[in-house]
Design a protein around this motif. Structure first.
Motif, PDB file in Angstrom:
ATOM      1  N   ASN A 119      26.408  38.870  34.802  1.00 43.11           N
ATOM      2  CA  ASN A 119      25.871  39.922  35.657  1.00 43.11           C
ATOM      3  C   ASN A 119      25.827  41.237  34.900  1.00 43.11           C
ATOM      4  OD1 ASN A 119      24.743  40.230  38.262  1.00 43.11           O
ATOM      5  ND2 ASN A 119      26.520  41.445  38.903  1.00 43.11           N
ATOM      6  N   ARG A 120      25.682  41.139  33.574  1.00 45.86           N
ATOM      7  CA  ARG A 120      25.666  42.326  32.719  1.00 45.86           C
ATOM      8  C   ARG A 120      24.398  43.141  32.951  1.00 45.86           C
ATOM      9  NH1 ARG A 120      30.206  43.592  29.291  1.00 45.86           N
ATOM     10  NH2 ARG A 120      31.447  41.692  29.210  1.00 45.86           N
ATOM     11  N   PRO A 121      24.469  44.446  32.696  1.00 44.80           N
ATOM     12  CA  PRO A 121      23.265  45.279  32.811  1.00 44.80           C
ATOM     13  C   PRO A 121      22.187  44.857  31.812  1.00 44.80           C
ATOM     14  CG  PRO A 121      25.243  46.643  32.781  1.00 44.80           C
ATOM     15  CD  PRO A 121      25.675  45.248  32.429  1.00 44.80           C
TER      16      PRO A 121
ATOM     17  N   GLY B  95      20.850  54.859  27.991  1.00 43.90           N
ATOM     18  CA  GLY B  95      22.035  54.040  28.236  1.00 43.90           C
ATOM     19  C   GLY B  95      21.725  52.562  28.360  1.00 43.90           C
ATOM     20  N   ILE B  96      20.825  52.069  27.511  1.00 41.86           N
ATOM     21  CA  ILE B  96      20.475  50.648  27.481  1.00 41.86           C
ATOM     22  C   ILE B  96      20.748  50.113  26.083  1.00 41.86           C
ATOM     23  CG2 ILE B  96      18.552  48.993  27.559  1.00 41.86           C
ATOM     24  CD1 ILE B  96      17.344  50.483  29.815  1.00 41.86           C
ATOM     25  N   PRO B  97      21.495  49.010  25.942  1.00 38.02           N
ATOM     26  CA  PRO B  97      21.755  48.438  24.616  1.00 38.02           C
ATOM     27  C   PRO B  97      20.462  47.944  23.970  1.00 38.02           C
ATOM     28  CG  PRO B  97      23.235  47.509  26.276  1.00 38.02           C
ATOM     29  CD  PRO B  97      22.180  48.255  27.012  1.00 38.02           C
ATOM     30  N   LEU B  98      20.377  48.095  22.634  1.00 33.12           N
ATOM     31  CA  LEU B  98      19.170  47.741  21.902  1.00 33.12           C
ATOM     32  C   LEU B  98      19.423  46.629  20.888  1.00 33.12           C
ATOM     33  CD1 LEU B  98      16.202  48.310  20.880  1.00 33.12           C
ATOM     34  CD2 LEU B  98      17.236  49.952  19.290  1.00 33.12           C
ATOM     35  N   ILE B  99      18.543  45.647  20.886  1.00 36.00           N
ATOM     36  CA  ILE B  99      18.415  44.684  19.792  1.00 36.00           C
ATOM     37  C   ILE B  99      17.057  44.969  19.157  1.00 36.00           C
ATOM     38  CG2 ILE B  99      18.238  42.250  19.149  1.00 36.00           C
ATOM     39  CD1 ILE B  99      19.861  41.633  21.726  1.00 36.00           C
TER      40      ILE B  99
ATOM     41  N   THR C 298      13.900  40.546  39.697  1.00 39.01           N
ATOM     42  CA  THR C 298      14.374  39.181  39.942  1.00 39.01           C
ATOM     43  C   THR C 298      15.790  38.961  39.405  1.00 39.01           C
ATOM     44  OG1 THR C 298      13.572  38.190  37.864  1.00 39.01           O
ATOM     45  CG2 THR C 298      11.999  38.342  39.704  1.00 39.01           C
ATOM     46  N   GLY C 299      16.321  39.941  38.661  1.00 40.27           N
ATOM     47  CA  GLY C 299      17.681  39.813  38.146  1.00 40.27           C
ATOM     48  C   GLY C 299      17.786  39.302  36.731  1.00 40.27           C
ATOM     49  N   ILE C 300      16.722  39.415  35.944  1.00 40.50           N
ATOM     50  CA  ILE C 300      16.745  38.931  34.567  1.00 40.50           C
ATOM     51  C   ILE C 300      17.744  39.730  33.727  1.00 40.50           C
ATOM     52  CG2 ILE C 300      14.426  37.988  34.584  1.00 40.50           C
ATOM     53  CD1 ILE C 300      13.535  40.579  33.105  1.00 40.50           C
ATOM     54  N   ASP C 301      17.939  39.252  32.499  1.00 41.77           N
ATOM     55  CA  ASP C 301      19.000  39.778  31.647  1.00 41.77           C
ATOM     56  C   ASP C 301      18.526  40.762  30.587  1.00 41.77           C
ATOM     57  OD1 ASP C 301      21.172  37.895  32.720  1.00 41.77           O
ATOM     58  OD2 ASP C 301      19.530  36.542  32.183  1.00 41.77           O
ATOM     59  N   GLY C 302      17.233  40.748  30.302  1.00 40.18           N
ATOM     60  CA  GLY C 302      16.723  41.656  29.289  1.00 40.18           C
ATOM     61  C   GLY C 302      15.213  41.757  29.334  1.00 40.18           C
ATOM     62  N   VAL C 303      14.704  42.783  28.661  1.00 39.67           N
ATOM     63  CA  VAL C 303      13.261  42.996  28.547  1.00 39.67           C
ATOM     64  C   VAL C 303      12.913  43.118  27.073  1.00 39.67           C
ATOM     65  CG1 VAL C 303      11.349  44.569  29.037  1.00 39.67           C
ATOM     66  CG2 VAL C 303      13.030  44.096  30.806  1.00 39.67           C
ATOM     67  N   PHE C 304      11.819  42.491  26.688  1.00 41.56           N
ATOM     68  CA  PHE C 304      11.305  42.487  25.329  1.00 41.56           C
ATOM     69  C   PHE C 304      10.038  43.329  25.318  1.00 41.56           C
ATOM     70  CE2 PHE C 304       8.734  40.895  21.913  1.00 41.56           C
ATOM     71  CZ  PHE C 304       9.523  40.227  20.986  1.00 41.56           C
ATOM     72  N   LEU C 305      10.008  44.343  24.455  1.00 39.60           N
ATOM     73  CA  LEU C 305       8.837  45.222  24.376  1.00 39.60           C
ATOM     74  C   LEU C 305       8.450  45.446  22.925  1.00 39.60           C
ATOM     75  CD1 LEU C 305       9.923  48.050  26.869  1.00 39.60           C
ATOM     76  CD2 LEU C 305       8.292  46.220  27.355  1.00 39.60           C
ATOM     77  N   GLU C 306       7.183  45.311  22.632  1.00 41.38           N
ATOM     78  CA  GLU C 306       6.700  45.759  21.336  1.00 41.38           C
ATOM     79  C   GLU C 306       6.246  47.203  21.486  1.00 41.38           C
ATOM     80  OE1 GLU C 306       3.962  42.776  19.838  1.00 41.38           O
ATOM     81  OE2 GLU C 306       5.682  41.755  18.939  1.00 41.38           O
ATOM     82  N   VAL C 307       6.696  48.032  20.556  1.00 39.98           N
ATOM     83  CA  VAL C 307       6.457  49.470  20.645  1.00 39.98           C
ATOM     84  C   VAL C 307       5.861  49.966  19.332  1.00 39.98           C
ATOM     85  CG1 VAL C 307       8.360  49.803  22.269  1.00 39.98           C
ATOM     86  CG2 VAL C 307       8.779  50.076  19.818  1.00 39.98           C
ATOM     87  N   HIS C 308       5.169  51.097  19.418  1.00 46.87           N
ATOM     88  CA  HIS C 308       4.566  51.682  18.223  1.00 46.87           C
ATOM     89  C   HIS C 308       4.349  53.167  18.474  1.00 46.87           C
ATOM     90  CE1 HIS C 308       1.835  52.186  14.760  1.00 46.87           C
ATOM     91  NE2 HIS C 308       2.290  51.007  14.339  1.00 46.87           N
ATOM     92  N   GLU C 309       4.490  53.955  17.416  1.00 46.95           N
ATOM     93  CA  GLU C 309       4.255  55.403  17.529  1.00 46.95           C
ATOM     94  C   GLU C 309       2.805  55.682  17.917  1.00 46.95           C
ATOM     95  OE1 GLU C 309       6.761  58.775  16.657  1.00 46.95           O
ATOM     96  OE2 GLU C 309       6.633  57.568  14.842  1.00 46.95           O
ATOM     97  N   GLU C 310       1.882  54.972  17.274  1.00 47.15           N
ATOM     98  CA  GLU C 310       0.466  55.110  17.567  1.00 47.15           C
ATOM     99  C   GLU C 310      -0.154  53.715  17.702  1.00 47.15           C
ATOM    100  OE1 GLU C 310      -1.615  58.520  15.385  1.00 47.15           O
ATOM    101  OE2 GLU C 310      -0.026  57.955  13.975  1.00 47.15           O
ATOM    102  N   PRO C 311      -0.109  53.145  18.889  1.00 50.32           N
ATOM    103  CA  PRO C 311      -0.608  51.770  19.061  1.00 50.32           C
ATOM    104  C   PRO C 311      -2.034  51.565  18.564  1.00 50.32           C
ATOM    105  CG  PRO C 311       0.594  52.459  21.011  1.00 50.32           C
ATOM    106  CD  PRO C 311       0.469  53.672  20.142  1.00 50.32           C
TER     107      PRO C 311
ATOM    108  N   ASP D   9      17.352  47.539  37.858  1.00 53.79           N
ATOM    109  CA  ASP D   9      18.389  46.615  37.464  1.00 53.79           C
ATOM    110  C   ASP D   9      19.721  46.933  38.169  1.00 53.79           C
ATOM    111  OD1 ASP D   9      19.344  44.439  35.578  1.00 53.79           O
ATOM    112  OD2 ASP D   9      20.604  46.069  34.864  1.00 53.79           O
ATOM    113  N   ALA D  10      20.039  48.214  38.271  1.00 52.35           N
ATOM    114  CA  ALA D  10      21.279  48.631  38.923  1.00 52.35           C
ATOM    115  C   ALA D  10      21.291  48.245  40.403  1.00 52.35           C
ATOM    116  CB  ALA D  10      21.484  50.123  38.755  1.00 52.35           C
TER     117      ALA D  10
END
Length: 272
Positions: free
Chosen positions: A15-17, A48-52, A228-241, A268-269
């Motif tokens: 039940n981690r954030p 305040g979100i952990p990053l991988i 839905t209560g998932i555990d993480g979100v995956f996002l591709e990011v770019h300074e200038e897409p 999520d909270a």
């Protein structure tokens, strides 16, 4: 109950954030990768979100033979090792063949199995035997309940450090849809589940020699998935897409990320 999986000092599941997996689609060069990782760390620390951190050293399934694939295995792993050492952030990247498993496991905290390879038994087994955390992207061609067989293959190699990622399902040609039922179904395997919100708005091959995308819908799909209560979100990011060498049309602009993460964290909270 969804088990907890440790990635470096980050715990995913239970039940981690919410945890964020983010970075550019592909390693474009060393300086840009380090700069993006530094900006991501600053943004995630502020929210305040952990990053991988994620970035691909090779995009082996590009639409066209002329498309940019990345710096390759050895140079890419060198850059990811530098990101890891400089920032103390766990790193993730794709593996595509058994030969890549051992060198990748020396550097990466998470070995990611691409969606198109999610049923490749020998690749799954080789990855699992490293003892590293394995993130498997559900193929666009699989039902969510079919992922129990993927989990079974990994667990048969005495590795339960498994994460599953939803990235949309094929819907006709050049289009994907996300079935929100897939999140509780895949979590019923006992594995933490991540939603790849940017690949889910991709239009595969939609620009002829490259994929298109609809980044304007990332916020809405990610919000619904987090609810839905998932555990993480995956996002591709770019300074200038618009200038990205891969997946620019579906990448989130770095300047827009903090606002999105604050919204997802609030949802999520409430859920958890």
């Amino acid at each position: 109950m969804v088990r907890e999986v440790a990635v470096g000092g980050i715990k995913i599941g239970g039940n981690r954030p919410l945890v964020l997996v983010a970075g550019p689609c592909v390693i474009e060069n060393e300086s840009a990768t380090l700069h993006t990782a530094e900006r991501l760390m600053t943004i995630c620390n502020g929210v305040g979100i952990p990053l991988i951190f994620k970035a691909s050293y090779d995009k082996a399934n590009r639409t066209s033979v002329t498309a940019f694939r990345g710096p390759g295995l050895h140079e890419g792993l060198r850059i990811l090792a530098k990101v890891k050492e400089a920032l103390g952030v766990p790193v993730l990247s794709d593996i595509h063949s058994i030969e890549q498993v051992a060198p990748a496991a020396d550097v990466l905290d998470v070995l990611q199995i691409p969606a198109f390879l999610c049923r490749q038994t020998d690749l799954l087994a080789a990855a699992a035997k490293t003892g590293r955390v394995i993130n498997v992207k559900k193929g666009q061609f699989l039902a969510p309940w079919d992922m129990k067989n993927v989990v079974g293959k990994l667990e048969s190699c005495d590795n339960e450090n498994i994460i599953l990622t939803e990235r949309g399902a094929s819907f006709g040609y050049n289009n994907l849809v996300v079935d929100m039922r897939s999140f509780p179904i895949m979590r019923s395997t006992g594995c933490p589940v991540i939603f790849d919100a940017t690949h889910s708005v991709q239009l595969p091959g939609g620009q002829g020699t490259s994929s298109g995308g609809q980044r304007e819908y990332v916020e809405f799909l990610a919000s619904a998935a987090v609810a839905t209560g998932i555990d993480g979100v995956f996002l591709e990011v770019h300074e200038e897409p618009e200038m990205a060498l891969c997946d620019g049309p579906n990448s989130v602009r770095l300047n827009d990320l903090a606002v999105l993460l604050k919204k997802l964290k609030a949802i999520d909270a409430i859920v958890k």
